[in-house]
Design a protein around this motif. Structure first.
Motif, PDB file in Angstrom:
ATOM      1  N   LYS A 121       0.823  -1.219   0.000  1.00 45.25           N
ATOM      2  CA  LYS A 121       0.000   0.000   0.000  1.00 45.25           C
ATOM      3  C   LYS A 121       0.851   1.261   0.000  1.00 45.25           C
ATOM      4  O   LYS A 121       0.429   2.313  -0.446  1.00 45.25           O
ATOM      5  N   ASP A 146      -4.808  -5.317  -1.218  1.00 48.82           N
ATOM      6  CA  ASP A 146      -5.299  -4.979   0.119  1.00 48.82           C
ATOM      7  C   ASP A 146      -6.791  -5.324   0.135  1.00 48.82           C
ATOM      8  O   ASP A 146      -7.528  -4.916  -0.788  1.00 48.82           O
ATOM      9  N   ASN A 213      -2.737   1.459  10.123  1.00 49.41           N
ATOM     10  CA  ASN A 213      -3.031   0.701   8.903  1.00 49.41           C
ATOM     11  C   ASN A 213      -4.312   1.237   8.264  1.00 49.41           C
ATOM     12  O   ASN A 213      -4.372   1.421   7.046  1.00 49.41           O
ATOM     13  N   GLU A 217      -4.817   3.080   4.724  1.00 51.86           N
ATOM     14  CA  GLU A 217      -5.826   2.588   3.766  1.00 51.86           C
ATOM     15  C   GLU A 217      -6.810   3.682   3.337  1.00 51.86           C
ATOM     16  O   GLU A 217      -7.327   3.640   2.220  1.00 51.86           O
TER      17      GLU A 217
HETATM   18 MG    MG Z   1      -6.268  -4.028   4.487  1.00 51.02          MG
END
Ligand code: MG
Ligand code: NDP
Length: 386
Positions: A121, A146, A213, A217
């Motif tokens: 990512k 992801d 995280n 995202e």
């Molecule tokens: Mg994820």
């Protein structure tokens, strides 16, 4: 037969991808694989696939390895990884490298006109705009791995970009979802590594606990799908069964639902645009006793709000967010700083002026370097006070 080059093959994403290739040997073949330091594991994996295109990035050929490893590894170091990608006849590169180190290989893959199945990512968080431009110029696809973005990607493919009002990405809430705020600063590395639903690498597991995280995202979703941060929402869904929703302009929510197993989104990216039956247990709806959705604890987990504010400002802020968090997490792993120092350091780095959109990859690497240096300085201050 689709030929797949796996970067980060020894990691959680890499080994899941290898499992898919093994279970679909009629459809996929391994074109090559890389790891950073774990040469022994990499050589064993390569041997089990009869693959000779092997790269170790964390050492050079002059480092002391046994003859077995030296003979088998064909490419060494960062330059070696570039050559592995350049010389490969693969159809798609799966990037499962952890951290900012994944950006350069993503760029190389797209420069070589390879489609990119992207678990890394950081590639999008650091360089989403330029990477997408490069992919478009070279006629390549970026297929998100992801799980949340894979879900959103497939929903948008079906309902059309113009139908989308907003995106709702789900978060498990991590191991500290219910922990009182006053206890957060005392959690240990071991507490942090106990993720309730997903089995992942160390860095992303810590990021899941701090909600960094989810912050990464949110930024990834803004850049991948061209949506402003105010139209990307996060909901805490501890069962990790719904991977994300899109809300269409008529107010309807569409969800993607599957068990929390990364082999679902990896297979989807590798097979796209086809649907290949997988060997995974399908979700048994009769066993779905509970699905809950809650507001994230923004006040107690500042990494999420910091990500929103970085995403609203400019790409350089998101580069600084990622770099500061990476440096702080590395220091937390060494047990030099506490868990709540991670948002403190990231916040301090973001207080600097990061205005301006980078126009070249070099500018991106410069901003990353500067943010790391600043974060290192704030860590020293914390260590001096201790
Ligand atoms: Mg994820
Ligand atoms: P892991 O830590 O399990 O694996 C990382 C892989 O990258 C290993 O093969 C490692 O090699 C290699 N690597 C580490 N550092 C470098 C470096 N500096 N240069 C080149 N290669 C390197 O990570 P994950 O598989 O958990 O995550 C990989 C990426 O996928 C991350 O960006 C993560 O955010 C993303 N992701 C992961 C998910 C998951 O379920 N794990 C879910 C969604 C996204 P070695 O073993 O030799 O150190």
């Amino acid at each position: 037969m689709k030929k797949i080059l796996i970067l980060g093959a020894t990691g959680s994403i890499g080994t899941s991808a290898l499992d898919i290739i093994k279970n679909h040997s009629d459809l996929f073949t391994l074109a090559g694989l890389s790891a950073h330091k774990n040469a022994e594991k990499l050589c064993k994996l390569a041997a089990s696939f009869n693959c000779t295109e092997i790269c170790i990035t964390g050492f050079s050929s002059s480092d002391g390895f046994s003859a077995g490893i030296k003979e088998n590894v064909k490419y060494w170091g960062e330059e070696g990884l570039k050559n592995l990608i350049k010389n490969s006849d693969c159809d798609i590169v799966l990037n499962g490298i952890a951290g900012a180190a994944g950006l350069l290989p993503s760029i190389t893959a797209l420069e070589c006109k390879k489609d990119l199945a992207l678990a890394n990512k950081e590639t999008i968080v650091m360089a989403g705009l330029l990477v997408k431009k490069l992919a478009a110029k070279n006629g390549c696809r970026i297929l998100p791995v992801d799980s949340e973005h894979s879900a959103v990607f497939s929903l948008i493919e079906r309902y059309g970009k113009d139908s989308v009002d907003s995106i709702v990405i789900t978060a498990s809430g991590g191991p500290f979802r219910k922990l009182p705020k006053e206890k957060l600063e005392f959690v240990t590395l071991q507490d942090t590594l106990k993720h309730p639903t997903w089995d992942m690498g160390q860095k992303i597991t810590i990021d899941s606990a701090s909600l960094a995280n989810k912050g990464l995202e949110v930024i990834e979703a803004c850049r991948l799908f061209d949506v402003p941060a105010e139209r990307v929402h996060v909901t805490v869904h501890p069962q990790s069964l719904v991977h994300s929703f899109i809300r269409t302009k008529d107010g309807v929510l569409y969800a993607q639902i599957s068990p929390p197993d990364m082999r679902h989104p990896i297979l989807q990216a590798l097979a796209w645009p086809n649907f290949i039956p997988n060997n995974l247990e399908p979700l048994d709806l009769s066993k779905l006793v509970e699905m809950s959705f809650d507001r994230p604890r923004f006040e107690d987990f500042p990494m999420l709000s910091l990500a929103y504010s970085a995403a609203e400002k400019s790409q350089k802020y998101t580069i600084a967010y990622n770099a500061a968090n990476e440096v702080a997490v590395a220091s937390f792993i060494k047990q030099e700083i506490g868990f709540m120092d991670i948002p403190k350091i990231t916040g301090q780095v973001l207080e600097n002026d990061w205005t301006g959109e980078p126009e070249t990859f070099d500018e991106i690497f410069d901003a990353d370097k500067l943010a790391r240096k600043l974060a290192g300085g704030y860590i020293l201050q914390i260590k001096d006070k201790a």
